[in-house]
Motif scaffolding. Sequence first.
Motif, PDB file in Angstrom:
ATOM      1  N   GLY A 144       0.816  -1.216   0.000  1.00  0.00           N
ATOM      2  CA  GLY A 144       0.000   0.000   0.000  1.00  0.00           C
ATOM      3  C   GLY A 144       0.848   1.264   0.000  1.00  0.00           C
ATOM      4  O   GLY A 144       0.513   2.248  -0.662  1.00  0.00           O
ATOM      5  N   LEU A 145       1.969   1.230   0.728  1.00  0.00           N
ATOM      6  CA  LEU A 145       2.878   2.381   0.725  1.00  0.00           C
ATOM      7  C   LEU A 145       3.440   2.618  -0.673  1.00  0.00           C
ATOM      8  O   LEU A 145       3.534   3.755  -1.135  1.00  0.00           O
ATOM      9  N   VAL A 146       3.827   1.536  -1.318  1.00  0.00           N
ATOM     10  CA  VAL A 146       4.370   1.658  -2.676  1.00  0.00           C
ATOM     11  C   VAL A 146       3.267   2.067  -3.653  1.00  0.00           C
ATOM     12  O   VAL A 146       3.493   2.902  -4.546  1.00  0.00           O
ATOM     13  N   ALA A 147       2.075   1.504  -3.498  1.00  0.00           N
ATOM     14  CA  ALA A 147       0.970   1.842  -4.397  1.00  0.00           C
ATOM     15  C   ALA A 147       0.651   3.332  -4.328  1.00  0.00           C
ATOM     16  O   ALA A 147       0.400   3.979  -5.361  1.00  0.00           O
ATOM     17  N   ARG A 155       8.257   5.924 -12.039  1.00  0.00           N
ATOM     18  CA  ARG A 155       9.094   6.610 -13.015  1.00  0.00           C
ATOM     19  C   ARG A 155      10.541   6.749 -12.542  1.00  0.00           C
ATOM     20  O   ARG A 155      11.435   6.949 -13.357  1.00  0.00           O
ATOM     21  N   HIS A 156      10.763   6.671 -11.235  1.00  0.00           N
ATOM     22  CA  HIS A 156      12.087   6.980 -10.696  1.00  0.00           C
ATOM     23  C   HIS A 156      12.869   5.768 -10.191  1.00  0.00           C
ATOM     24  O   HIS A 156      14.095   5.819 -10.136  1.00  0.00           O
ATOM     25  N   ALA A 157      12.170   4.711  -9.799  1.00  0.00           N
ATOM     26  CA  ALA A 157      12.851   3.631  -9.082  1.00  0.00           C
ATOM     27  C   ALA A 157      13.692   2.732  -9.974  1.00  0.00           C
ATOM     28  O   ALA A 157      14.593   2.050  -9.497  1.00  0.00           O
ATOM     29  N   GLY A 158      13.405   2.729 -11.269  1.00  0.00           N
ATOM     30  CA  GLY A 158      14.150   1.840 -12.151  1.00  0.00           C
ATOM     31  C   GLY A 158      13.771   0.388 -11.925  1.00  0.00           C
ATOM     32  O   GLY A 158      12.815   0.061 -11.230  1.00  0.00           O
ATOM     33  N   GLY A 159      14.544  -0.508 -12.506  1.00  0.00           N
ATOM     34  CA  GLY A 159      14.254  -1.935 -12.367  1.00  0.00           C
ATOM     35  C   GLY A 159      13.840  -2.544 -13.683  1.00  0.00           C
ATOM     36  O   GLY A 159      13.640  -1.851 -14.693  1.00  0.00           O
ATOM     37  N   GLY A 160      13.726  -3.862 -13.660  1.00  0.00           N
ATOM     38  CA  GLY A 160      13.416  -4.592 -14.880  1.00  0.00           C
ATOM     39  C   GLY A 160      11.931  -4.735 -15.123  1.00  0.00           C
ATOM     40  O   GLY A 160      11.095  -4.183 -14.400  1.00  0.00           O
ATOM     41  N   ASP A 161      11.623  -5.463 -16.177  1.00  0.00           N
ATOM     42  CA  ASP A 161      10.231  -5.767 -16.499  1.00  0.00           C
ATOM     43  C   ASP A 161       9.824  -7.037 -15.752  1.00  0.00           C
ATOM     44  O   ASP A 161      10.574  -8.010 -15.686  1.00  0.00           O
ATOM     45  N   ALA A 188       7.687  -5.914  -7.132  1.00  0.00           N
ATOM     46  CA  ALA A 188       9.150  -6.010  -7.058  1.00  0.00           C
ATOM     47  C   ALA A 188       9.721  -4.831  -6.274  1.00  0.00           C
ATOM     48  O   ALA A 188      10.631  -5.001  -5.452  1.00  0.00           O
ATOM     49  N   LEU A 189       9.179  -3.638  -6.517  1.00  0.00           N
ATOM     50  CA  LEU A 189       9.652  -2.466  -5.787  1.00  0.00           C
ATOM     51  C   LEU A 189       9.326  -2.597  -4.293  1.00  0.00           C
ATOM     52  O   LEU A 189      10.128  -2.214  -3.443  1.00  0.00           O
ATOM     53  N   THR A 190       8.171  -3.150  -3.974  1.00  0.00           N
ATOM     54  CA  THR A 190       7.819  -3.370  -2.571  1.00  0.00           C
ATOM     55  C   THR A 190       8.860  -4.243  -1.881  1.00  0.00           C
ATOM     56  O   THR A 190       9.291  -3.952  -0.750  1.00  0.00           O
ATOM     57  N   LEU A 191       9.292  -5.303  -2.541  1.00  0.00           N
ATOM     58  CA  LEU A 191      10.301  -6.189  -1.957  1.00  0.00           C
ATOM     59  C   LEU A 191      11.638  -5.465  -1.796  1.00  0.00           C
ATOM     60  O   LEU A 191      12.367  -5.680  -0.820  1.00  0.00           O
ATOM     61  N   ARG A 192      11.950  -4.602  -2.738  1.00  0.00           N
ATOM     62  CA  ARG A 192      13.192  -3.817  -2.621  1.00  0.00           C
ATOM     63  C   ARG A 192      13.111  -2.839  -1.445  1.00  0.00           C
ATOM     64  O   ARG A 192      14.081  -2.661  -0.690  1.00  0.00           O
ATOM     65  N   VAL A 193      11.955  -2.192  -1.303  1.00  0.00           N
ATOM     66  CA  VAL A 193      11.757  -1.275  -0.178  1.00  0.00           C
ATOM     67  C   VAL A 193      11.873  -2.037   1.140  1.00  0.00           C
ATOM     68  O   VAL A 193      12.534  -1.578   2.086  1.00  0.00           O
ATOM     69  N   TRP A 194      11.254  -3.198   1.205  1.00  0.00           N
ATOM     70  CA  TRP A 194      11.320  -4.027   2.412  1.00  0.00           C
ATOM     71  C   TRP A 194      12.766  -4.378   2.743  1.00  0.00           C
ATOM     72  O   TRP A 194      13.199  -4.284   3.896  1.00  0.00           O
ATOM     73  N   GLY A 195      13.527  -4.753   1.718  1.00  0.00           N
ATOM     74  CA  GLY A 195      14.929  -5.097   1.932  1.00  0.00           C
ATOM     75  C   GLY A 195      15.734  -3.936   2.499  1.00  0.00           C
ATOM     76  O   GLY A 195      16.552  -4.114   3.406  1.00  0.00           O
ATOM     77  N   ARG A 196      15.493  -2.748   1.991  1.00  0.00           N
ATOM     78  CA  ARG A 196      16.238  -1.585   2.493  1.00  0.00           C
ATOM     79  C   ARG A 196      15.794  -1.204   3.905  1.00  0.00           C
ATOM     80  O   ARG A 196      16.606  -0.772   4.725  1.00  0.00           O
ATOM     81  N   MET A 197      14.533  -1.375   4.212  1.00  0.00           N
ATOM     82  CA  MET A 197      14.066  -1.100   5.570  1.00  0.00           C
ATOM     83  C   MET A 197      14.698  -2.044   6.582  1.00  0.00           C
ATOM     84  O   MET A 197      15.087  -1.643   7.673  1.00  0.00           O
ATOM     85  N   HIS A 198      14.796  -3.302   6.218  1.00  0.00           N
ATOM     86  CA  HIS A 198      15.200  -4.322   7.180  1.00  0.00           C
ATOM     87  C   HIS A 198      16.703  -4.571   7.212  1.00  0.00           C
ATOM     88  O   HIS A 198      17.209  -5.103   8.208  1.00  0.00           O
ATOM     89  N   GLY A 199      17.416  -4.176   6.161  1.00  0.00           N
ATOM     90  CA  GLY A 199      18.835  -4.507   6.097  1.00  0.00           C
ATOM     91  C   GLY A 199      19.637  -3.938   7.252  1.00  0.00           C
ATOM     92  O   GLY A 199      20.331  -4.671   7.982  1.00  0.00           O
ATOM     93  N   LEU A 200      19.560  -2.618   7.456  1.00  0.00           N
ATOM     94  CA  LEU A 200      20.312  -1.992   8.541  1.00  0.00           C
ATOM     95  C   LEU A 200      19.780  -2.416   9.907  1.00  0.00           C
ATOM     96  O   LEU A 200      20.547  -2.525  10.870  1.00  0.00           O
ATOM     97  N   VAL A 201      18.462  -2.656  10.004  1.00  0.00           N
ATOM     98  CA  VAL A 201      17.907  -3.112  11.277  1.00  0.00           C
ATOM     99  C   VAL A 201      18.519  -4.460  11.653  1.00  0.00           C
ATOM    100  O   VAL A 201      18.933  -4.677  12.802  1.00  0.00           O
ATOM    101  N   ALA A 202      18.595  -5.366  10.686  1.00  0.00           N
ATOM    102  CA  ALA A 202      19.180  -6.681  10.970  1.00  0.00           C
ATOM    103  C   ALA A 202      20.637  -6.557  11.382  1.00  0.00           C
ATOM    104  O   ALA A 202      21.086  -7.216  12.333  1.00  0.00           O
ATOM    105  N   LEU A 203      21.402  -5.704  10.702  1.00  0.00           N
ATOM    106  CA  LEU A 203      22.805  -5.504  11.090  1.00  0.00           C
ATOM    107  C   LEU A 203      22.901  -4.988  12.517  1.00  0.00           C
ATOM    108  O   LEU A 203      23.777  -5.409  13.286  1.00  0.00           O
TER     109      LEU A 203
END
Length: 244
Positions: A144-147, A155-161, A188-203
């Motif tokens: 929902g955040l990404v939507a 238009r800005h996030a890039g990525g594949g098809d 796909a962008l949602t999963l990327r956003v999730w990864g960036r949110m959680h990456g530093l938290v996990a570290l």
Amino acid sequence: MSDRTMSRRDRLRAQTAAEIKSIALELMAAGGPDAISLRAIAREMGMTAGAIYSYFATRDDLVSTLIGELYTELVDAAEAARDTVPAADPGGRILAWAQTVREWALANPEGFRLIYGDPVPGYRPPEESPAREAEHRACTGLTGLVAAAWPEAGRHAGGGDYDWSAFDPGLATDVQAAFPGLPPAAVALTLRVWGRMHGLVALEIYGHLRMLTHSPAAIYRDEMIGLIASLGLSPPARDPSTAV
């Protein structure tokens, strides 16, 4: 038997169940997920094995209950924080969700590890459980955040098809039902956003940042501001309390 007696019994039972769950997390903190054992918890509480099995029939029942309650608590907090920010500010809502995830993880490190990190050996999660429901809510909330940001983010996030075959069929069905017209690239962008949110938290939770920085909150916020900017959204104002 009076209602008053039953109410007291129910309260005592709830208190005992809460103590069992608390000790399970303490055992995990001290010895990892292998240490979660009904017999070990019974010894800590001075209970017989038979008595503790009247609360949780198996260790997996206890683990499922723990994960379900913790995950639900996390999602409740993230949704509440998101909803304090106007819908017209998608960047602010993303930041509110992300910062709440970090704050909850720091307050509940064993819970974060149980949900996202350390698998409990031999544990098989049930198909239907509060944990599954919370996972669904978390995924739907992030989507929902990404939507809400998609007109700019797309238009800005890039990525594949992508097409829907790139994702779990259940996830694809849920997203298409909740967000008609949202393309698979947004998932796909949602999963990327999730990864960036959680990456530093996990570290941070696993101690990898401890010797490297005294300002993990500032670094995390900067990462989230960078994420928001990368989606073409206006980043929220910097919080002076997180300055390096």
